[in-house]
Write a protein that holds these residues in place. Structure first.
Motif, mmCIF file in Angstrom:
data_model
loop_
_atom_site.group_PDB
_atom_site.id
_atom_site.type_symbol
_atom_site.label_atom_id
_atom_site.label_comp_id
_atom_site.label_asym_id
_atom_site.label_seq_id
_atom_site.Cartn_x
_atom_site.Cartn_y
_atom_site.Cartn_z
ATOM 1 N N GLY A 157 1.448 8.239 13.464
ATOM 2 C CA GLY A 157 0.342 7.371 13.078
ATOM 3 C C GLY A 157 0.390 6.865 11.653
ATOM 4 O O GLY A 157 -0.474 6.104 11.239
ATOM 5 N N GLN A 158 1.393 7.265 10.889
ATOM 6 C CA GLN A 158 1.535 6.770 9.519
ATOM 7 C C GLN A 158 2.822 5.969 9.418
ATOM 8 O O GLN A 158 3.817 6.309 10.047
ATOM 9 N N TRP A 159 2.783 4.913 8.593
ATOM 10 C CA TRP A 159 3.905 3.989 8.504
ATOM 11 C C TRP A 159 4.245 3.682 7.060
ATOM 12 O O TRP A 159 3.375 3.583 6.215
ATOM 13 N N THR A 160 5.535 3.504 6.814
ATOM 14 C CA THR A 160 6.027 3.101 5.505
ATOM 15 C C THR A 160 7.231 2.194 5.706
ATOM 16 O O THR A 160 7.847 2.214 6.780
ATOM 17 N N ILE A 161 7.559 1.380 4.703
ATOM 18 C CA ILE A 161 8.705 0.488 4.840
ATOM 19 C C ILE A 161 9.991 1.268 4.594
ATOM 20 O O ILE A 161 9.997 2.319 3.968
ATOM 21 N N LYS A 207 0.796 -1.230 0.000
ATOM 22 C CA LYS A 207 0.000 0.000 0.000
ATOM 23 C C LYS A 207 0.828 1.281 0.000
ATOM 24 O O LYS A 207 0.312 2.338 -0.325
ATOM 25 N N GLY A 208 2.077 1.204 0.399
ATOM 26 C CA GLY A 208 2.892 2.420 0.509
ATOM 27 C C GLY A 208 2.846 2.940 1.927
ATOM 28 O O GLY A 208 3.320 2.293 2.837
ATOM 29 N N THR A 209 2.252 4.092 2.132
ATOM 30 C CA THR A 209 2.107 4.664 3.471
ATOM 31 C C THR A 209 0.694 4.389 3.974
ATOM 32 O O THR A 209 -0.277 4.647 3.279
ATOM 33 N N VAL A 210 0.608 3.828 5.176
ATOM 34 C CA VAL A 210 -0.695 3.489 5.766
ATOM 35 C C VAL A 210 -0.735 3.970 7.211
ATOM 36 O O VAL A 210 0.301 4.201 7.828
ATOM 37 N N TYR A 246 11.807 -1.797 15.368
ATOM 38 C CA TYR A 246 13.011 -2.194 16.093
ATOM 39 C C TYR A 246 14.001 -2.872 15.157
ATOM 40 O O TYR A 246 15.211 -2.708 15.280
ATOM 41 N N ASN A 247 13.486 -3.628 14.209
ATOM 42 C CA ASN A 247 14.331 -4.341 13.250
ATOM 43 C C ASN A 247 14.649 -3.512 12.004
ATOM 44 O O ASN A 247 15.244 -4.016 11.057
ATOM 45 N N GLY A 248 14.247 -2.255 12.012
ATOM 46 C CA GLY A 248 14.590 -1.345 10.928
ATOM 47 C C GLY A 248 13.825 -1.582 9.638
ATOM 48 O O GLY A 248 14.288 -1.209 8.562
ATOM 49 N N LEU A 249 12.643 -2.187 9.724
ATOM 50 C CA LEU A 249 11.880 -2.536 8.528
ATOM 51 C C LEU A 249 10.801 -1.519 8.182
ATOM 52 O O LEU A 249 10.379 -1.431 7.036
ATOM 53 N N VAL A 250 10.324 -0.775 9.173
ATOM 54 C CA VAL A 250 9.330 0.270 8.925
ATOM 55 C C VAL A 250 9.744 1.529 9.665
ATOM 56 O O VAL A 250 10.523 1.484 10.622
ATOM 57 N N THR A 251 9.201 2.635 9.200
ATOM 58 C CA THR A 251 9.440 3.916 9.855
ATOM 59 C C THR A 251 8.148 4.712 9.834
ATOM 60 O O THR A 251 7.278 4.467 9.006
#
Length: 72
Positions: free
Chosen positions: A60-64, A22-25, A50-55
């Motif tokens: 409240g928004q997340w991306t890989i 989805k991109g940013t969710v 923690y594992n550096g896979l998302v930021t």
């Protein structure tokens, strides 16, 4: 590995793949997609972060991230 740990890891992997697709969710979008609470999603996102896979570029928004991942 016990069942609850295995189930949690499967969900974390699915959350990562959902964000990748989805991109940013938002946290709420993830919770609705997986039928869980925002708090459960937040715990899963904490594992991924923690594992550096998302930021989280904004609250409240997340991306890989660009970190390479081998998914099996």
């Amino acid at each position: 590995m016990n069942r609850s740990t295995s189930r949690m890891l499967d969900r974390v992997k699915a959350v990562y793949l959902f964000i990748k697709e989805k991109g940013t969710v938002t946290t709420t979008e993830i919770a609705e997609e997986f039928g869980t609470t925002d708090r459960t999603v937040q715990r899963d996102l904490n594992v991924l972060a923690y594992n550096g896979l998302v930021t989280s570029p904004s609250r409240g928004q997340w991306t890989i991230t660009k970190k390479r991942v081998k998914i099996s």
